[in-house]
Scaffold this motif. Structure first.
Motif, PDB file in Angstrom:
ATOM      1  N   GLY A   1      -5.462  -2.682   5.295  1.00  0.00           N
ATOM      2  CA  GLY A   1      -4.829  -3.244   4.104  1.00  0.00           C
ATOM      3  C   GLY A   1      -3.487  -3.882   4.442  1.00  0.00           C
ATOM      4  O   GLY A   1      -3.189  -5.002   4.025  1.00  0.00           O
TER       5      GLY A   1
ATOM      6  N   ARG B   1      -2.307  -7.713   4.100  1.00  0.00           N
ATOM      7  CA  ARG B   1      -1.149  -7.967   3.244  1.00  0.00           C
ATOM      8  C   ARG B   1      -0.134  -8.852   3.976  1.00  0.00           C
ATOM      9  O   ARG B   1       0.491  -9.738   3.407  1.00  0.00           O
ATOM     10  CB  ARG B   1      -0.503  -6.631   2.858  1.00  0.00           C
ATOM     11  CG  ARG B   1       0.250  -6.638   1.544  1.00  0.00           C
ATOM     12  CD  ARG B   1       0.630  -5.216   1.121  1.00  0.00           C
ATOM     13  NE  ARG B   1      -0.528  -4.320   1.189  1.00  0.00           N
ATOM     14  CZ  ARG B   1      -0.518  -3.075   1.685  1.00  0.00           C
ATOM     15  NH1 ARG B   1       0.606  -2.548   2.159  1.00  0.00           N
ATOM     16  NH2 ARG B   1      -1.611  -2.345   1.711  1.00  0.00           N
TER      17      ARG B   1
ATOM     18  N   GLU C   1      -6.433  -7.318  -1.203  1.00  0.00           N
ATOM     19  CA  GLU C   1      -5.200  -7.921  -0.674  1.00  0.00           C
ATOM     20  C   GLU C   1      -5.136  -9.430  -0.887  1.00  0.00           C
ATOM     21  O   GLU C   1      -4.294 -10.105  -0.308  1.00  0.00           O
ATOM     22  CB  GLU C   1      -5.046  -7.586   0.815  1.00  0.00           C
ATOM     23  CG  GLU C   1      -4.919  -6.093   1.112  1.00  0.00           C
ATOM     24  CD  GLU C   1      -3.724  -5.428   0.406  1.00  0.00           C
ATOM     25  OE1 GLU C   1      -2.791  -6.139  -0.014  1.00  0.00           O
ATOM     26  OE2 GLU C   1      -3.755  -4.182   0.274  1.00  0.00           O
TER      27      GLU C   1
END
Ligand SMILES: *Cc1c(COP(=O)(O)O)cnc(C)c1O
Length: 228
Positions: free
Chosen positions: A174, A178, A211
């Motif tokens: 993640g 991001r 994301e």
């Protein structure tokens, strides 16, 4: 081949649910079915099940298969390493390229894109890994490269793409995506239109969608394991 139909429906459901969970539009993500090492027959089965975007990684292999599927209005995405002696067939036969990571390749694609075709849609591939030989432009080089690509008339810069390094702890995926999203946002803020994100594969596409992915590249979940 009915398997492909079921698998596709399942993947589409999962994409939709991931978008809903992320409070995003249900059609905010394009599904690219990654058909490398799959037969033209399997690709045609997916097409019959409504799939329109397909991704290939090897120019040689794609050139052998594309003529067999010429009559189908498929949108082809090139998602593999680009050797500079293979840019011409990519510029001629694909609508999208996800793996542009250096100016030399961008210039060749721009020059070789046929004039009767619309501009080639391009993702700039980013790498956070400094190991030599790793595909992707380093984060520090991305802004300048994006600006140069945005100035090429036969290319249309769409966004950024990245692949998490093999062995990355699943808990860190993640954060990886991001960071790519933030890089794209920064470019857009600086006036470089670069709003799409090609991120997410069979094993992690739901995280990528959470994301901000706008394009997932999925092979195994649709076609099953690749031979060899
Ligand atoms: C092979 C490949 C994919 C698809 O991987 P799966 O795990 O089979 O979904 C996605 N992106 C790239 C760049 C690939 O080479």
């Amino acid at each position: 081949m009915t398997d492909i139909t079921y698998h596709l429906a399942d993947v589409r459901d999962r994409i939709r649910n991931a978008l809903i969970d992320a409070h995003r539009d249900v059609d905010a993500v394009t599904l690219v079915a990654v058909s490398k090492q799959q037969t033209a027959i399997a690709i045609e089965a997916a097409f019959r099940a409504g799939q329109r975007h397909f991704g290939e990684s090897y120019a040689q292999e794609a050139l052998a298969k594309l003529p067999l599927l010429r009559d189908l209005p498929i949108e082809w995405h090139f998602i593999g390493r680009i050797q500079s002696n293979k840019t011409r067939p990519i510029a001629e036969h694909f609508a999208w390229v996800h793996t542009v990571d250096r100016l030399r390749i961008a210039l060749r694609l721009n020059e070789q894109r046929p004039h009767h075709a619309p501009p080639l849609n391009v993702f700039l591939q980013v790498s956070y890994d400094t190991a030599p030989g790793r595909a992707g432009a380093g984060e520090a080089a991305v802004a300048a490269l994006a600006r140069q690509i945005a100035g090429l008339p036969r290319l249309r810069l769409r966004g950024l793409m990245s692949i998490p390094p093999a062995g990355l702890d699943p808990a860190d995926i993640g954060a990886f995506y991001r960071r790519l999203h933030a890089l794209g946002t920064g470019l857009s803020r600086d006036g470089i239109a670069c709003t799409e994100l090609s991120m997410g594969m069979s094993g992690d596409f739901e995280i990528a969608i959470a994301e901000g992915s706008t394009c997932v590249r999925i092979g195994t979940l649709i076609f099953g394991p690749r031979p060899g």
